[in-house]
Every structure is written in structure tokens, then in C-alpha cells.
Design a protein around this motif. Structure first.
Motif, PDB file in Angstrom:
ATOM      1  N   LEU A   1       0.834  -1.124  -0.038  1.00 50.46           N
ATOM      2  CA  LEU A   1       0.051  -0.102   0.114  1.00 50.46           C
ATOM      3  C   LEU A   1       0.914   1.168   0.140  1.00 50.46           C
ATOM      4  CD1 LEU A   1      -2.789  -1.146   2.511  1.00 50.46           C
ATOM      5  CD2 LEU A   1      -2.945  -0.800  -0.075  1.00 50.46           C
ATOM      6  N   LYS A   2       1.770   1.177   0.604  1.00 51.52           N
ATOM      7  CA  LYS A   2       3.029   2.634   0.453  1.00 51.52           C
ATOM      8  C   LYS A   2       3.439   2.469  -0.537  1.00 51.52           C
ATOM      9  CE  LYS A   2       7.244   3.877   3.073  1.00 51.52           C
ATOM     10  NZ  LYS A   2       8.113   3.807   4.050  1.00 51.52           N
ATOM     11  N   LEU A   3       3.944   1.485  -1.415  1.00 53.58           N
ATOM     12  CA  LEU A   3       4.477   1.693  -2.645  1.00 53.58           C
ATOM     13  C   LEU A   3       3.352   2.159  -3.827  1.00 53.58           C
ATOM     14  CD1 LEU A   3       6.762   0.696  -4.635  1.00 53.58           C
ATOM     15  CD2 LEU A   3       5.520  -1.446  -4.913  1.00 53.58           C
ATOM     16  N   MET A   4       2.281   1.614  -3.412  1.00 53.24           N
ATOM     17  CA  MET A   4       1.280   2.221  -4.277  1.00 53.24           C
ATOM     18  C   MET A   4       0.830   3.783  -3.996  1.00 53.24           C
ATOM     19  SD  MET A   4      -0.193  -0.026  -6.473  1.00 53.24           S
ATOM     20  CE  MET A   4      -1.960   0.451  -6.717  1.00 53.24           C
ATOM     21  N   ALA A   5       0.935   4.039  -2.722  1.00 63.59           N
ATOM     22  CA  ALA A   5       0.733   5.619  -2.550  1.00 63.59           C
ATOM     23  C   ALA A   5       1.808   6.435  -3.099  1.00 63.59           C
ATOM     24  CB  ALA A   5       0.541   5.774  -0.932  1.00 63.59           C
ATOM     25  N   ARG A   6       3.040   5.837  -3.246  1.00 61.36           N
ATOM     26  CA  ARG A   6       4.221   6.720  -3.718  1.00 61.36           C
ATOM     27  C   ARG A   6       4.240   6.834  -4.961  1.00 61.36           C
ATOM     28  NH1 ARG A   6       9.349   4.956  -0.808  1.00 61.36           N
ATOM     29  NH2 ARG A   6      10.073   6.766  -2.017  1.00 61.36           N
ATOM     30  N   THR A   7       3.527   5.995  -5.835  1.00 59.65           N
ATOM     31  CA  THR A   7       4.081   5.704  -7.359  1.00 59.65           C
ATOM     32  C   THR A   7       3.318   7.095  -8.210  1.00 59.65           C
ATOM     33  OG1 THR A   7       1.838   4.734  -7.633  1.00 59.65           O
ATOM     34  CG2 THR A   7       3.981   3.440  -7.359  1.00 59.65           C
ATOM     35  N   PRO A   8       2.467   7.569  -7.702  1.00 59.34           N
ATOM     36  CA  PRO A   8       1.890   8.838  -8.680  1.00 59.34           C
ATOM     37  C   PRO A   8       2.979   9.811  -8.764  1.00 59.34           C
ATOM     38  CG  PRO A   8       0.161   8.242  -7.178  1.00 59.34           C
ATOM     39  CD  PRO A   8       1.324   7.516  -6.773  1.00 59.34           C
ATOM     40  N   GLN A   9       4.024  10.115  -8.204  1.00 56.90           N
ATOM     41  CA  GLN A   9       5.105  11.233  -8.154  1.00 56.90           C
ATOM     42  C   GLN A   9       6.010  10.663  -9.194  1.00 56.90           C
ATOM     43  OE1 GLN A   9       7.188  11.730  -4.584  1.00 56.90           O
ATOM     44  NE2 GLN A   9       7.049   9.742  -4.109  1.00 56.90           N
ATOM     45  N   TYR A  10       5.922   9.274  -9.655  1.00 58.39           N
ATOM     46  CA  TYR A  10       7.012   8.891 -10.477  1.00 58.39           C
ATOM     47  C   TYR A  10       6.302   8.481 -12.065  1.00 58.39           C
ATOM     48  CZ  TYR A  10       9.671   8.363  -6.429  1.00 58.39           C
ATOM     49  OH  TYR A  10      10.385   8.685  -4.980  1.00 58.39           O
ATOM     50  N   GLN A  11       5.128   9.207 -12.035  1.00 55.64           N
ATOM     51  CA  GLN A  11       4.412   8.782 -13.360  1.00 55.64           C
ATOM     52  C   GLN A  11       5.337   8.607 -14.701  1.00 55.64           C
ATOM     53  OE1 GLN A  11       0.786  10.607 -13.244  1.00 55.64           O
ATOM     54  NE2 GLN A  11      -0.285   9.030 -13.768  1.00 55.64           N
ATOM     55  N   GLY A  12       6.144   9.669 -14.694  1.00 55.95           N
ATOM     56  CA  GLY A  12       6.855   9.737 -15.957  1.00 55.95           C
ATOM     57  C   GLY A  12       8.186   8.782 -16.094  1.00 55.95           C
ATOM     58  N   ASN A  13       8.499   8.029 -14.834  1.00 53.59           N
ATOM     59  CA  ASN A  13       9.613   7.042 -14.927  1.00 53.59           C
ATOM     60  C   ASN A  13       9.276   5.886 -15.540  1.00 53.59           C
ATOM     61  OD1 ASN A  13      11.460   4.973 -13.452  1.00 53.59           O
ATOM     62  ND2 ASN A  13      12.319   6.815 -12.628  1.00 53.59           N
ATOM     63  N   TRP A  14      10.257   5.304 -16.046  1.00 55.04           N
ATOM     64  CA  TRP A  14      10.229   4.059 -16.914  1.00 55.04           C
ATOM     65  C   TRP A  14       9.780   2.882 -15.877  1.00 55.04           C
ATOM     66  CZ3 TRP A  14      12.935  -0.367 -15.546  1.00 55.04           C
ATOM     67  CH2 TRP A  14      13.950  -0.267 -14.638  1.00 55.04           C
ATOM     68  N   ASN A  15      10.097   2.881 -14.672  1.00 56.01           N
ATOM     69  CA  ASN A  15       9.933   1.857 -13.620  1.00 56.01           C
ATOM     70  C   ASN A  15       8.377   2.061 -12.990  1.00 56.01           C
ATOM     71  OD1 ASN A  15      10.521  -0.610 -12.643  1.00 56.01           O
ATOM     72  ND2 ASN A  15      11.722   0.511 -11.170  1.00 56.01           N
ATOM     73  N   TYR A  16       7.632   2.881 -13.262  1.00 57.62           N
ATOM     74  CA  TYR A  16       6.292   3.243 -12.844  1.00 57.62           C
ATOM     75  C   TYR A  16       5.372   2.003 -12.682  1.00 57.62           C
ATOM     76  CZ  TYR A  16       1.655   5.567 -12.444  1.00 57.62           C
ATOM     77  OH  TYR A  16       0.288   5.824 -12.214  1.00 57.62           O
ATOM     78  N   GLY A  17       5.280   1.564 -13.957  1.00 58.84           N
ATOM     79  CA  GLY A  17       4.219   0.503 -14.178  1.00 58.84           C
ATOM     80  C   GLY A  17       4.587  -0.774 -13.561  1.00 58.84           C
ATOM     81  N   ASN A  18       5.899  -1.017 -13.367  1.00 57.24           N
ATOM     82  CA  ASN A  18       6.304  -2.035 -12.669  1.00 57.24           C
ATOM     83  C   ASN A  18       6.170  -2.105 -11.120  1.00 57.24           C
ATOM     84  OD1 ASN A  18       7.685  -3.276 -15.069  1.00 57.24           O
ATOM     85  ND2 ASN A  18       9.573  -2.329 -14.508  1.00 57.24           N
ATOM     86  N   ALA A  19       6.270  -0.982 -10.578  1.00 60.10           N
ATOM     87  CA  ALA A  19       5.909  -0.751  -9.068  1.00 60.10           C
ATOM     88  C   ALA A  19       4.487  -1.004  -8.786  1.00 60.10           C
ATOM     89  CB  ALA A  19       6.474   0.769  -8.675  1.00 60.10           C
ATOM     90  N   ILE A  20       3.533  -0.552  -9.737  1.00 64.24           N
ATOM     91  CA  ILE A  20       2.245  -0.692  -9.701  1.00 64.24           C
ATOM     92  C   ILE A  20       1.826  -2.278  -9.862  1.00 64.24           C
ATOM     93  CG2 ILE A  20      -0.127  -0.286 -10.675  1.00 64.24           C
ATOM     94  CD1 ILE A  20       0.789   2.664 -11.078  1.00 64.24           C
ATOM     95  N   HIS A  21       2.435  -2.805 -10.784  1.00 64.57           N
ATOM     96  CA  HIS A  21       2.248  -4.249 -11.151  1.00 64.57           C
ATOM     97  C   HIS A  21       2.608  -5.007  -9.874  1.00 64.57           C
ATOM     98  CE1 HIS A  21       1.955  -8.058 -12.974  1.00 64.57           C
ATOM     99  NE2 HIS A  21       3.437  -8.136 -12.710  1.00 64.57           N
ATOM    100  N   ASP A  22       3.924  -4.863  -9.324  1.00 63.15           N
ATOM    101  CA  ASP A  22       4.191  -5.686  -8.187  1.00 63.15           C
ATOM    102  C   ASP A  22       3.325  -5.090  -7.121  1.00 63.15           C
ATOM    103  OD1 ASP A  22       6.494  -6.580  -9.507  1.00 63.15           O
ATOM    104  OD2 ASP A  22       7.664  -5.348  -8.767  1.00 63.15           O
ATOM    105  N   ALA A  23       2.964  -4.242  -6.653  1.00 59.66           N
ATOM    106  CA  ALA A  23       2.012  -3.906  -5.617  1.00 59.66           C
ATOM    107  C   ALA A  23       0.861  -4.756  -5.766  1.00 59.66           C
ATOM    108  CB  ALA A  23       1.803  -2.339  -5.377  1.00 59.66           C
TER     109      ALA A  23
END
Length: 71
Positions: free
Chosen positions: A27-49
Motif C-alpha cells: 500500500l505504501k508503494l502504491m501511495a508513492r507511485t503517482p509522483q513517478y508517473q514519468g519514470n520507466w519503472n512506474y508500471g513495474n511498481a504498480i504491477h508488483d504492488a
């Protein structure tokens, strides 16, 4: 731009025992992902969470594991 939360760390936590700790991390990972939307690893973080939260839901009996098989 800084890197998003590391999915390698997330993968290590995913295998740990207590669901509460693992769920909190996801949940912490999901909460932090919006600030990285332009980063190539953004989708990976959402997928893993989402994978972790889904596994927790299956183990808790909220999702029928038979619905997840591809037969």
C-alpha cells in the motif's frame, strides 16, 4: 528525477511471512507511485504492488483460487 521505490526490495518483502507487514509495504508503494508517473519503472511498481495485494486476497479467502487458473 529520482527513482521510484525499488521493485527488487518489494519482491523480497513479498516473500516474507506476516501479511500485515507485506500489505502495508504494498500500500505504501502504491501511495508513492503517482509522483513517478514519468519514470520507466512506474508500471513495474504498480504491477508488483497489485500482485502482492492479490496474493494476500487469495490467501485470505477473498478470491477463489480456481477463478485464477487458465483451463
Amino acid at each position: 528525477m529520482t527513482e521510484p521505490p525499488k521493485t527488487k526490495q518489494h519482491n523480497a518483502v513479498r516473500s516474507l511471512g506476516p501479511r500485515i507487514v507485506t500489505r502495508a509495504y504494498a500500500l505504501k508503494l502504491m501511495a508513492r507511485t503517482p509522483q513517478y508517473q514519468g519514470n520507466w519503472n512506474y508500471g513495474n511498481a504498480i504491477h508488483d504492488a497489485n500482485m502482492v495485494l492479490g496474493r494476500i486476497a487469495v490467501r485470505a479467502g477473498h478470491i477463489d483460487p480456481e477463478l485464477l487458473t487458465c483451463n
